[in-house]
Design an enzyme around this catalytic site. Sequence first.
Site, PDB file in Angstrom:
ATOM      1  N   ASN A 171      -8.019  10.380  -2.562  1.00 56.87           N
ATOM      2  CA  ASN A 171      -8.252  10.636  -1.144  1.00 56.87           C
ATOM      3  C   ASN A 171      -8.736  12.023  -0.757  1.00 56.87           C
ATOM      4  O   ASN A 171      -8.611  12.408   0.393  1.00 56.87           O
ATOM      5  CB  ASN A 171      -6.975  10.312  -0.365  1.00 56.87           C
ATOM      6  CG  ASN A 171      -6.944   8.849   0.042  1.00 56.87           C
ATOM      7  OD1 ASN A 171      -7.896   8.348   0.627  1.00 56.87           O
ATOM      8  ND2 ASN A 171      -5.874   8.151  -0.301  1.00 56.87           N
ATOM      9  N   LYS A 205      -3.965  -0.859  -6.768  1.00 61.62           N
ATOM     10  CA  LYS A 205      -5.056  -0.305  -5.957  1.00 61.62           C
ATOM     11  C   LYS A 205      -5.039   1.192  -6.247  1.00 61.62           C
ATOM     12  O   LYS A 205      -4.122   1.899  -5.843  1.00 61.62           O
ATOM     13  CB  LYS A 205      -4.808  -0.579  -4.479  1.00 61.62           C
ATOM     14  CG  LYS A 205      -5.809   0.101  -3.559  1.00 61.62           C
ATOM     15  CD  LYS A 205      -5.520  -0.238  -2.107  1.00 61.62           C
ATOM     16  CE  LYS A 205      -6.362   0.605  -1.160  1.00 61.62           C
ATOM     17  NZ  LYS A 205      -5.982   0.401   0.236  1.00 61.62           N
ATOM     18  N   TRP A 206      -6.034   1.655  -6.974  1.00 64.65           N
ATOM     19  CA  TRP A 206      -6.085   3.056  -7.456  1.00 64.65           C
ATOM     20  C   TRP A 206      -6.913   3.859  -6.460  1.00 64.65           C
ATOM     21  O   TRP A 206      -8.121   3.672  -6.374  1.00 64.65           O
ATOM     22  CB  TRP A 206      -6.710   3.076  -8.849  1.00 64.65           C
ATOM     23  CG  TRP A 206      -6.854   4.416  -9.488  1.00 64.65           C
ATOM     24  CD1 TRP A 206      -7.400   5.539  -8.947  1.00 64.65           C
ATOM     25  CD2 TRP A 206      -6.460   4.778 -10.821  1.00 64.65           C
ATOM     26  NE1 TRP A 206      -7.365   6.567  -9.850  1.00 64.65           N
ATOM     27  CE2 TRP A 206      -6.804   6.129 -11.006  1.00 64.65           C
ATOM     28  CE3 TRP A 206      -5.876   4.088 -11.874  1.00 64.65           C
ATOM     29  CZ2 TRP A 206      -6.584   6.798 -12.212  1.00 64.65           C
ATOM     30  CZ3 TRP A 206      -5.655   4.755 -13.069  1.00 64.65           C
ATOM     31  CH2 TRP A 206      -6.003   6.094 -13.225  1.00 64.65           C
ATOM     32  N   ASP A 207      -6.242   4.755  -5.753  1.00 67.12           N
ATOM     33  CA  ASP A 207      -6.907   5.481  -4.662  1.00 67.12           C
ATOM     34  C   ASP A 207      -7.168   6.930  -5.071  1.00 67.12           C
ATOM     35  O   ASP A 207      -6.595   7.442  -6.053  1.00 67.12           O
ATOM     36  CB  ASP A 207      -6.006   5.420  -3.423  1.00 67.12           C
ATOM     37  CG  ASP A 207      -6.775   5.483  -2.115  1.00 67.12           C
ATOM     38  OD1 ASP A 207      -7.934   5.936  -2.131  1.00 67.12           O
ATOM     39  OD2 ASP A 207      -6.211   5.099  -1.084  1.00 67.12           O
ATOM     40  N   ARG A 260      -5.961  16.418   3.453  1.00 65.14           N
ATOM     41  CA  ARG A 260      -4.964  15.358   3.654  1.00 65.14           C
ATOM     42  C   ARG A 260      -3.609  15.812   3.091  1.00 65.14           C
ATOM     43  O   ARG A 260      -2.883  15.032   2.518  1.00 65.14           O
ATOM     44  CB  ARG A 260      -5.411  14.042   3.011  1.00 65.14           C
ATOM     45  CG  ARG A 260      -4.866  12.819   3.736  1.00 65.14           C
ATOM     46  CD  ARG A 260      -4.996  11.538   2.950  1.00 65.14           C
ATOM     47  NE  ARG A 260      -4.695  10.390   3.786  1.00 65.14           N
ATOM     48  CZ  ARG A 260      -4.179   9.266   3.354  1.00 65.14           C
ATOM     49  NH1 ARG A 260      -3.911   9.103   2.077  1.00 65.14           N
ATOM     50  NH2 ARG A 260      -3.948   8.281   4.167  1.00 65.14           N
ATOM     51  N   ASP A 270       0.844  -1.203   0.000  1.00 61.40           N
ATOM     52  CA  ASP A 270       0.000   0.000   0.000  1.00 61.40           C
ATOM     53  C   ASP A 270       0.882   1.257   0.000  1.00 61.40           C
ATOM     54  O   ASP A 270       2.047   1.222  -0.419  1.00 61.40           O
ATOM     55  CB  ASP A 270      -0.974  -0.071   1.194  1.00 61.40           C
ATOM     56  CG  ASP A 270      -2.270   0.681   0.953  1.00 61.40           C
ATOM     57  OD1 ASP A 270      -2.255   1.919   1.099  1.00 61.40           O
ATOM     58  OD2 ASP A 270      -3.288   0.058   0.599  1.00 61.40           O
ATOM     59  N   ASP A 298     -12.835   2.225   4.552  1.00 60.69           N
ATOM     60  CA  ASP A 298     -11.615   2.111   5.352  1.00 60.69           C
ATOM     61  C   ASP A 298     -11.911   1.541   6.730  1.00 60.69           C
ATOM     62  O   ASP A 298     -10.993   1.301   7.511  1.00 60.69           O
ATOM     63  CB  ASP A 298     -10.958   3.492   5.513  1.00 60.69           C
ATOM     64  CG  ASP A 298     -10.080   3.835   4.323  1.00 60.69           C
ATOM     65  OD1 ASP A 298      -9.790   2.925   3.526  1.00 60.69           O
ATOM     66  OD2 ASP A 298      -9.693   5.010   4.190  1.00 60.69           O
TER      67      ASP A 298
HETATM   68  C1  GLA Z   1      -6.875   5.542   1.743  1.00 67.57           C
HETATM   69  C2  GLA Z   1      -7.296   4.108   1.494  1.00 67.57           C
HETATM   70  C3  GLA Z   1      -6.611   3.199   2.475  1.00 67.57           C
HETATM   71  C4  GLA Z   1      -5.116   3.341   2.338  1.00 67.57           C
HETATM   72  C5  GLA Z   1      -4.721   4.795   2.518  1.00 67.57           C
HETATM   73  C6  GLA Z   1      -3.269   4.999   2.198  1.00 67.57           C
HETATM   74  O1  GLA Z   1      -7.345   6.003   2.959  1.00 67.57           O
HETATM   75  O2  GLA Z   1      -8.675   3.988   1.567  1.00 67.57           O
HETATM   76  O3  GLA Z   1      -7.000   1.866   2.270  1.00 67.57           O
HETATM   77  O4  GLA Z   1      -4.722   2.888   1.074  1.00 67.57           O
HETATM   78  O5  GLA Z   1      -5.469   5.659   1.677  1.00 67.57           O
HETATM   79  O6  GLA Z   1      -2.864   6.318   2.367  1.00 67.57           O
END
Ligand code: GLA
Length: 726
Positions: free
Chosen positions: A476, A472-474, A439, A362, A542
């Site tokens: 935030n 895993k494409w995030d 963030r 991650d 999360d």
């Molecule tokens: C988001 C994702 C988490 C993790 C964090 C990493 O909050 O939902 O699962 O990957 O970012 O910063």
Amino acid sequence: MAEHPATVTGRPDRTGTPPRVRIDADTGTVVLNTPRTCYVLRVDRAAHTVLHVHWGAPLPLDDAALLPVWADHDDSFSGRLDGVEEYPVDGGRRFAAPALEVRFADGSSPLEPRVDHVTEAEPGHLVIALHDRTRPLAWELHYRVPPDGDVLERWTEFLHTGRPGDDPVLLIRYASAHWPLPQRPAGPRLSSVHGAWAAENRLRRTPLPVGETVLGSRRGHTGHDAAPWVALDDGSAGEESGEVWLAALAASGSWRITVQHTAAGRVGVIAGEGHEGTELSLAPGRRHTTAVTAALHTSGGFGEASRAFHTHLRGRVLPHPDELRPVLYNSWEATSFSVTEDNQLALARKAAELGVELFVVDDGWFGARDDDGAGLGDWTPHRQRFPRGLRPLADEVHRLGMGFGLWVEPEMANRDSELFRTRPDWVLHLPDRDATELRRQLVLDLSREEVADWVLDRLRDIVRENAVDFLKWDFNRSFTEAGARGRPDGRYPHVHHARAVHRVLDRLRAEFPHLRIESCAGGGGRIDAGMLARTDQVWPSDNTDAVDRLAVHHGFTQVCPPGVMTAWVTDSPNPLTGRTVPLRFRFHTAMAGVLGIGGDLARWTGTALEEAAEFVALYKDVRPVVQHGRLHRLLAPGEGPLTAVQYVDRAAERCVVLVWRPAAGFAACRTPPPPLRLHGLDPDARYRDEDTGAQWSGATLGAFGLPVPDLGAGDHASALVRLRRV
Ligand code: GLA
């Protein structure tokens, strides 16, 4: 395309199945047939519009052509057709919420539609073309009746029909469709989900007030606080019975669903991308095609609505519906930003011993990413943590027999990054405003082509250089300072950004066919059919607390299938909630979807690791039923002491039941709970409990029910039952 056809078109095929589209030219009536429903509309050339007639159980065309349209009484205050039009525009005698609202260069808005033609452009695809009587705008209503299933798809295309040099037309509301519901005597009820970060997908069922109920997102992404779908019923539907209409929108950016309940009693759903302040400017000769909205009617209750939608998503939307998703390990809760080659190798070895199939590193592997304040945008391995780069780790993960996955957040930049230092103008900002950091990061403006191209290049490098099998494409944070003024193209980025994300995903997948992608946005902040068409699974929240997750999963599966729902087993006490939950319960919750493990395996005891390996093996056994079967939600979380779900495979050969009792309490333990009445089994077959050997007929399991296994005393009790046809 031909003018209005002169005769009834569309004949039954050789099997006697009614054609998907029938058009009766004499009355302008169009019937869209699905296996169990029909949708009837009428093109009213005198009224210059398209009116809704029926949506429900099938009926013959001859009758459909005679059915009255549900118009309001006629007085100087009434919008007689409010709520009845298939695509209400702003203009004329219309006072309800419009699907289409524009502004022309002279500041005027009202539209005056004219119908051009009605055609079945290809089998199952109806097109109704309209234009404005005097202004340079045309729009086409598209309806698609897929070859199987009861889900209809709709979208709209706009065309500026003026000449070069003419002024653009501003599209203010540009919905995909209006889904009008048929007239029903009882009061309508609305089902939707609401939530927040770490508390997504809370199902809510409330009477629908008269007026407009608006769900949506102004955030530039789908959002945690609502999901782009609604279900409506007359207040009497249950999980397995009753009429339900469900409509969803494939919107990965800002969106709005207006559920309208007029004083005259009409109910309809207007679904479209965009919200206030997201106008689209349409230049002469240019087209805009809306997102697709898909909807269905069923008489089989909310459960059947969900199953029909799951089938639709699997059959027409998901890229690899027949694959089984691997058991994954994710490092986030174990090592947070402090990932190193050594600690990831140690975790990978333990994960492989448990039977994990995909190892995902991650956040924290790139740039100067020591916390959330730096590094986003700099997609090269962190020099101190991975001095040899990521390749040795990827190779070892592969040698251990697992796929290698990486976390990315490609649409973002930290101020503290090489990217921002060299390209400060690439983030969403306004010249005279401070760019708000959330963030500690800023959003890259992917609506600019060069920015989207750069993102695609970086992703290519990441996948190629690190032998990546899975991303895993995030995403935030929500958009701020996303105005049109001062931007190079003068456009609001909300819808364009989301479309650019789709394009980048499409390109990436095409170039790396082996690559699988998980969509995440701080948990479930961007889950919709637009993302599901381009990703293989999603991270719904999360919040990994195994009790809280029951409610998240309940809301999630209203529309999305369990086969895309990633769920991790993490440490206890849960890092977010502090709740202590036994490993068994945590596994049972995560096994309800795509099983993952996210705990710090370095701290798990030998016994826990052994138990975990057994659960992983058990999950692999039941996985085809859980991921590809039909889901029946037997007992909803929070409504009684037990929560239970059932999965049954399509051949009714195998069935899996999961049951949880989060809190014991005297009342919950005093008497055995009622048996769980199962669905979808063959009543004439016998089913054997694969663990106890007990046998029951399908009829008994449906009529009397499956006795609930002994859950013992104490909080957080759970069980899994496997039944197999004898
Ligand atoms: C988001 C994702 C988490 C993790 C964090 C990493 O909050 O939902 O699962 O990957 O970012 O910063």
